[in-house]
Design a protein around this motif. Structure first.
Motif, PDB file in Angstrom:
ATOM      1  N   VAL A  34       0.886  -1.258   0.125  1.00 54.04           N
ATOM      2  CA  VAL A  34      -0.035   0.073  -0.135  1.00 54.04           C
ATOM      3  C   VAL A  34       0.905   1.322  -0.193  1.00 54.04           C
ATOM      4  O   VAL A  34       1.800   1.290   1.043  1.00 54.04           O
ATOM      5  CB  VAL A  34      -0.824  -0.050   1.215  1.00 54.04           C
ATOM      6  CG1 VAL A  34      -1.551   1.374   1.336  1.00 54.04           C
ATOM      7  CG2 VAL A  34      -1.866  -1.118   1.260  1.00 54.04           C
ATOM      8  N   GLY A  73      -3.669   1.197  -3.036  1.00 54.92           N
ATOM      9  CA  GLY A  73      -2.723  -0.240  -3.641  1.00 54.92           C
ATOM     10  C   GLY A  73      -1.736   0.037  -4.491  1.00 54.92           C
ATOM     11  O   GLY A  73      -2.298   0.910  -5.552  1.00 54.92           O
ATOM     12  N   SER A  95      -9.551   4.307  -2.606  1.00 55.57           N
ATOM     13  CA  SER A  95      -8.935   4.357  -1.346  1.00 55.57           C
ATOM     14  C   SER A  95      -8.660   3.446  -0.379  1.00 55.57           C
ATOM     15  O   SER A  95      -9.650   2.485  -0.464  1.00 55.57           O
ATOM     16  CB  SER A  95      -9.662   5.606  -0.434  1.00 55.57           C
ATOM     17  OG  SER A  95      -9.287   5.704   0.758  1.00 55.57           O
ATOM     18  N   MET A  96      -7.445   3.051   0.259  1.00 54.11           N
ATOM     19  CA  MET A  96      -7.295   1.995   1.308  1.00 54.11           C
ATOM     20  C   MET A  96      -6.782   2.709   2.321  1.00 54.11           C
ATOM     21  O   MET A  96      -5.958   1.791   2.967  1.00 54.11           O
ATOM     22  CB  MET A  96      -6.359   1.032   0.296  1.00 54.11           C
ATOM     23  CG  MET A  96      -6.719   0.357  -0.780  1.00 54.11           C
ATOM     24  SD  MET A  96      -5.709  -0.783  -1.510  1.00 54.11           S
ATOM     25  CE  MET A  96      -5.511  -2.006   0.001  1.00 54.11           C
ATOM     26  N   ALA A  99      -5.978   0.459   5.304  1.00 58.45           N
ATOM     27  CA  ALA A  99      -4.867  -0.532   4.984  1.00 58.45           C
ATOM     28  C   ALA A  99      -3.440  -0.327   5.614  1.00 58.45           C
ATOM     29  O   ALA A  99      -2.818  -0.855   5.919  1.00 58.45           O
ATOM     30  CB  ALA A  99      -4.949  -0.911   3.613  1.00 58.45           C
TER      31      ALA A  99
END
Length: 223
Positions: A34, A73, A95-96, A99
């Motif tokens: 990420v 990612g 959007s991560m 994470a």
């Protein structure tokens, strides 16, 4: 740009390519990496990745991003960067943010300690990679190797040991220029890495990027 538009706008094609190289290197270390992108003053973007060495790696490029702090990612980001044929809009992917684990070091306040010849760091990395291949398991290099302090840097302000995990991250992310045979023959030692520190962080700046290590237990902020 419309008010609700979301994305990444590298300032130049060279900035897009630099970010693509950073992202590609991150994926080589972790195919589920990420990347966190944060806007910095002066029209700059800082890209961050938490590596498997428990070391943060970062690269600064010129550009802007909306929103100003976004985690995505690495695989999708790289695809978006490659698909952009100019220095215009790049779709960074979904959007991560959830994470991303851990905190980032402060932008300012680091105290300069000393410079170390890049050639010495490259030599240490070569030895470290040889040992890692010899002793690694399915879980990667042994912690004892990664924690081994291979350089000591001192100033009137502080003394810090640089562990192998920082050295291996610098080379794995391609932050150190690879010397040519001509450079080695000439004994060129002009290239250096710069070491700075805070009470809780170690920072090592190379030509193509920077690594940060939490002093104490690095896993505390990366897991």
């Amino acid at each position: 740009m419309s008010g609700g538009e979301r994305g990444l706008w590298p300032a130049r094609a060279a900035d897009r390519d630099d970010l693509a190289t950073f992202t590609e290197r991150a994926l080589r270390l972790d195919d589920a990496a990420v990347v966190r992108l944060r806007e910095r003053e002066g029209g700059m973007i800082v890209a961050w990745v938490a590596t498997g060495f428990d070391v943060l790696a970062s690269r600064v490029v010129a550009g802007r991003i909306v929103p100003s702090d976004l985690s995505v990612g690495a695989d999708v980001l790289l695809a978006g960067l490659r698909a952009a044929m100019s220095a215009g809009h790049v779709d960074p992917g979904f959007s991560m943010d959830s994470a991303w684990r851990g905190v980032l070091p402060p932008e300012k306040g680091f105290v300069y300690l000393d410079d170390v010849p890049a050639a010495a760091v490259l030599d240490l990395a070569e030895r470290g990679m040889s040992l890692a291949k010899e002793h690694s398991s399915a879980f990667g290099p042994p912690t004892s190797l990664l924690d081994q302090e291979v350089l000591t840097v001192a100033s009137q302000h502080d003394t810090v040991g640089i562990p192998m995990r920082c050295v291996l991250t610098l080379t794995a992310m391609g932050f150190l220029p690879q010397p040519t045979a001509e450079d080695r023959g000439a004994g060129d030692t002009d290239e250096v890495v710069r070491v700075r520190a805070l009470p809780n962080w170690l920072r090592v700046d190379a030509r193509f990027g920077t690594v940060y290590l939490r002093r104490g237990d690095p896993a505390v902020v990366l897991r």
